[in-house]
Design a protein around this motif. Sequence first.
Motif: not given
Length: 272
Positions: A168-192
Amino acid sequence: MLEVNNLVKRYGGLLAVDDVSFALEEAGSLGIVGESGSGKTTTARIIVGLERADSGRIAVDGAPPPRRDRLRRARQIQMVFQDPYLSLDPRVPVGAALRETLRLHFPDSDHPARVAELLEQVGLGQDQAARLPRQLSGGQRQRVAIARALAVRPSVIVLDEAVAGLDVSVQAQILNLLADLRAELGVAYLFITHDLGVVRAITDQVLVMRHGRVVEQGGTARILAAPSHPYTRLLLDSVPRPGWDPAGVAAARRALPSTHPEGSDASHPDRT
């Protein structure tokens, strides 16, 4: 950025994906949620080109992705899988894996500089470039998988249960990373995903699937706060919490139609 219209996929007599349509905005984040057999992974595999739809239309930035030019399609849409250990070559160090991706897509680029940039973007150090996948933790391997997806600068990244196998703690780290990358790079995500916590944390829009069909879609906050479809309410009620009523959840499940009109869910090829 991504438009999916009237997607249909059959496996024999089973209608696995049944008239699925949705749109993902530029730099947006959309979750497709449902239980095993809902059709969500089959939908994702069609979008990235691992399966072919029987009918329907997919467009990236207004144009259909090329069917025969796999490299060009890969530069538009990348996929991050649940288990990065299975998608990384266990014999190839992290840096070499990233360089190979770059050589394939950008033969004239400055590979060492780009590898260093990618590692930094996902929170890994230069010393980890020489490590094999087995020498990394699960969270670090998933960071490598994300870096490899980012290497080609895609417009869309499809994440298929990408944090499901992590603590769970690592999940939170990866989700935070993905949020930061989205804001920085403008990439779109499709989560399954089947995890409504992930949907709540990282998506703007959500699409709920059951038996290959879309039963509800809209803004994540609205749907999770006030779902209109009984299946969406069932998914929310199935999450254990204080005062949870498993007997009531079981009764609600029995009240829903149990099978797809054209076949049993038990033989569905989408198992996640």
